[in-house]
Write a protein that holds these residues in place. Sequence first.
Motif, short mmCIF file in Angstrom:
data_model
loop_
_atom_site.label_atom_id
_atom_site.label_comp_id
_atom_site.label_asym_id
_atom_site.label_seq_id
_atom_site.Cartn_x
_atom_site.Cartn_y
_atom_site.Cartn_z
N GLY A 20 32.40 -28.90 -1.99
CA GLY A 20 33.56 -28.33 -1.31
C GLY A 20 34.85 -28.91 -1.86
N SER A 21 35.97 -28.28 -1.52
CA SER A 21 37.27 -28.77 -1.99
C SER A 21 38.38 -28.27 -1.08
CB SER A 21 37.51 -28.31 -3.43
OG SER A 21 37.64 -26.91 -3.48
N CYS A 22 39.56 -28.77 -1.33
CA CYS A 22 40.76 -28.30 -0.65
C CYS A 22 41.75 -27.85 -1.72
CB CYS A 22 41.39 -29.41 0.19
SG CYS A 22 40.40 -29.88 1.60
N GLU A 23 42.35 -26.70 -1.50
CA GLU A 23 43.31 -26.15 -2.47
C GLU A 23 44.60 -25.80 -1.74
OE1 GLU A 23 42.58 -25.81 -5.73
OE2 GLU A 23 40.48 -26.38 -5.49
N GLN A 24 45.73 -26.10 -2.37
CA GLN A 24 47.02 -25.67 -1.85
C GLN A 24 47.29 -24.28 -2.41
OE1 GLN A 24 47.49 -28.25 0.69
NE2 GLN A 24 49.41 -27.24 0.35
N LEU A 25 47.47 -23.31 -1.52
CA LEU A 25 47.70 -21.93 -1.93
C LEU A 25 49.00 -21.41 -1.33
CD1 LEU A 25 44.08 -20.53 -1.47
CD2 LEU A 25 45.16 -21.32 -3.57
#
Length: 75
Positions: A20-25
């Motif tokens: 899993g990951s976290c992305e700034q969109l």
Amino acid sequence: MSASATFTAILYRTLDPARGSCEQLPLIEPIPPTQIRVPATFVGAAAIDVYELADATDWPTSAMFIYTTTLPRTA
């Protein structure tokens, strides 16, 4: 919405949480997107990982998306 505003997309894989990951969109709409597509690889070739909206409780700061499939790309 401000052109520079962003939200955190929490991308979760139920069968492989370590991936899993976290992305700034960019925050484009006043509601969260229902689907996010992320560039990936599949058997060494270009592909797209597809995530579906699962929880928008903290919108517009963040939203959680669950992995659903990988779509291989063809030339």
